[in-house]
Motif scaffolding. Sequence first.
Motif, mmCIF file in Angstrom:
data_model
loop_
_atom_site.group_PDB
_atom_site.id
_atom_site.type_symbol
_atom_site.label_atom_id
_atom_site.label_comp_id
_atom_site.label_asym_id
_atom_site.label_seq_id
_atom_site.Cartn_x
_atom_site.Cartn_y
_atom_site.Cartn_z
ATOM 1 N N UNK A 212 44.010 49.380 24.880
ATOM 2 C CA UNK A 212 44.962 49.684 25.950
ATOM 3 C C UNK A 212 44.247 49.651 27.296
ATOM 4 N N UNK A 213 43.068 50.235 27.357
ATOM 5 C CA UNK A 213 42.283 50.207 28.600
ATOM 6 C C UNK A 213 41.902 48.783 28.967
ATOM 7 N N UNK A 214 41.553 47.981 27.952
ATOM 8 C CA UNK A 214 41.193 46.589 28.210
ATOM 9 C C UNK A 214 42.388 45.832 28.784
ATOM 10 N N UNK A 215 43.570 46.035 28.227
ATOM 11 C CA UNK A 215 44.764 45.354 28.732
ATOM 12 C C UNK A 215 45.017 45.732 30.181
ATOM 13 N N UNK A 216 44.915 47.004 30.500
ATOM 14 C CA UNK A 216 45.132 47.455 31.877
ATOM 15 C C UNK A 216 44.178 46.764 32.833
ATOM 16 N N UNK A 217 42.919 46.703 32.437
ATOM 17 C CA UNK A 217 41.912 46.081 33.286
ATOM 18 C C UNK A 217 42.158 44.586 33.441
ATOM 19 N N UNK A 218 42.501 43.912 32.345
ATOM 20 C CA UNK A 218 42.703 42.465 32.412
ATOM 21 C C UNK A 218 43.947 42.116 33.232
ATOM 22 N N UNK A 219 44.935 42.994 33.225
ATOM 23 C CA UNK A 219 46.106 42.753 34.070
ATOM 24 C C UNK A 219 45.711 42.787 35.547
ATOM 25 N N UNK A 220 44.773 43.645 35.871
ATOM 26 C CA UNK A 220 44.290 43.695 37.253
ATOM 27 C C UNK A 220 43.540 42.416 37.606
ATOM 28 N N UNK A 221 42.684 41.952 36.660
ATOM 29 C CA UNK A 221 41.940 40.712 36.907
ATOM 30 C C UNK A 221 42.910 39.532 37.023
ATOM 31 N N UNK A 222 43.923 39.495 36.140
ATOM 32 C CA UNK A 222 44.895 38.396 36.159
ATOM 33 C C UNK A 222 45.663 38.375 37.464
ATOM 34 N N UNK A 223 46.006 39.550 37.971
ATOM 35 C CA UNK A 223 46.739 39.626 39.237
ATOM 36 C C UNK A 223 45.900 39.058 40.377
ATOM 37 N N UNK A 224 44.604 39.293 40.315
ATOM 38 C CA UNK A 224 43.722 38.755 41.353
ATOM 39 C C UNK A 224 43.692 37.234 41.313
ATOM 40 N N UNK A 225 43.676 36.677 40.103
ATOM 41 C CA UNK A 225 43.578 35.230 39.960
ATOM 42 C C UNK A 225 44.908 34.527 40.224
ATOM 43 N N UNK A 226 46.015 35.206 39.969
ATOM 44 C CA UNK A 226 47.331 34.576 40.036
ATOM 45 C C UNK A 226 47.738 34.180 41.443
ATOM 46 N N UNK A 227 47.046 34.693 42.443
ATOM 47 C CA UNK A 227 47.413 34.362 43.817
ATOM 48 C C UNK A 227 46.841 33.018 44.238
ATOM 49 N N UNK A 228 46.031 32.396 43.368
ATOM 50 C CA UNK A 228 45.406 31.127 43.729
ATOM 51 C C UNK A 228 46.256 29.951 43.251
ATOM 52 N N UNK A 229 45.634 28.808 42.956
ATOM 53 C CA UNK A 229 46.423 27.613 42.648
ATOM 54 C C UNK A 229 47.032 27.659 41.253
ATOM 55 N N UNK A 230 47.853 26.646 40.925
ATOM 56 C CA UNK A 230 48.608 26.654 39.668
ATOM 57 C C UNK A 230 47.697 26.665 38.455
#
Length: 448
Positions: A212-230
Amino acid sequence: MSLTGRKFWSEPDGVDRAAANVRERSRVVDGPADLDDLVERVADAECVLLGEATHGTSEFYRWRAQLSARLIREHDFDFVAVEGDWTSCYRANQFVRGDESGPETVRDLLGGFERWPTWMWANWEMAEFFEWLRLHNEEFEDDADRVGFYGLDVYGLFESLHAVLDYLEDEYPEHVEEVKEAFRCFEPYGEDAREYAKSTRMVPKTCEDEVVELLTSMRERAAERAVENAETHEEAFDLEQNALVAKNAEDYYRTMASGHGDSWNVRDEHMVETLGRLKDHHDGGKAIVWAHNTHVGDARATDMESKGRINIGQLAREEWGDDDTAVVGFGSHRGSVVAADAWGDPMEEMDLPAAKSGSYEDVFHAAGGEDRLLFTDDVADDDALAEPRGHRAVGVVYHPAAEGGNYVPTDLRERYDAFLHLDETTALHPVDLHAEREHVPELYPSGL
């Protein structure tokens, strides 16, 4: 709609009357062109669910490929999602999109499906579909316009953990320790999810908090990356999905071992959650789903409801509505099939005996022995065909001699929107059984 206490096998005259209904209500299918009406009927749905009565029948794969290609080409469907592992199917997604980091050839791709039962996706029927989809995607310069291919299933706990670790080592080395903490929790079980599940029955310690902690952290990392290109957006989605698989897989195996819940429901809820995430990822895109009839056919139209079980078909209809969810079931009367004697055993080609008397498969065969397509809303209330009957379901483990246990009590009209009966079918062509492609028999319908 409960089927509890209902009769599912009719007398011979009931079969004869139902067969007469089949002849009147359905249409004979001689080739792909005979599916034109089906394509048009499901084209406006948000989700088209395509079933199969076995995991080892060649025709089910080929007809689903034909339908999917038509929906993609003619009606702009955005992705195909299957009853397969996320990690191995994501390699297929990279291949069909032409991603340079993916497999170079379709044979390389097929070799990556290593989890048993490998034959479900490492087969020549899928090879043709993967190659067609890659060629289709080459027509589009914008990656956002390319059709994706994804796995919905919850299996693959350790594969997804490894995928997260590999990604972090390349992109976020400062966060590697987070996934290693989850690995350390699972370490005593030798990366064997079933051993982990068994241990939780005797020792209350679980790895739930870690994933659960890993998922929370990876969602934060994914949000950081999602603002870039497709392309980065796709990678970010993969990262978060792998963390979600790890979390839900831990829940699945723990539930399976504890006996305090239904692991079937955990699995199908995960598949529908993933389907919803994929639709959002494609900006509300249109989805094609390939899964067994027991997953796509509405559970409320079977005896699953009395057991407290749900499935993809039920949840999809509840989430997106009956009008935006089209469910197509498949069945056959006899033939051959690929399956195994026990979980993890070698695959083999087995006989698929003639369907049990009084079943839907028997009724369709009695109508004349042709392949037939039925739209279930064409069946009248007073038709003998409207009566609930047994409907064959063969899994990856199969014992033809114990055929009587492979039938699901079903109200066909409520379970599916359309049903395609293929009277005699043949076994799938797994790469492991047909290693040289040129030795595979001519497959029809093909030519996508």
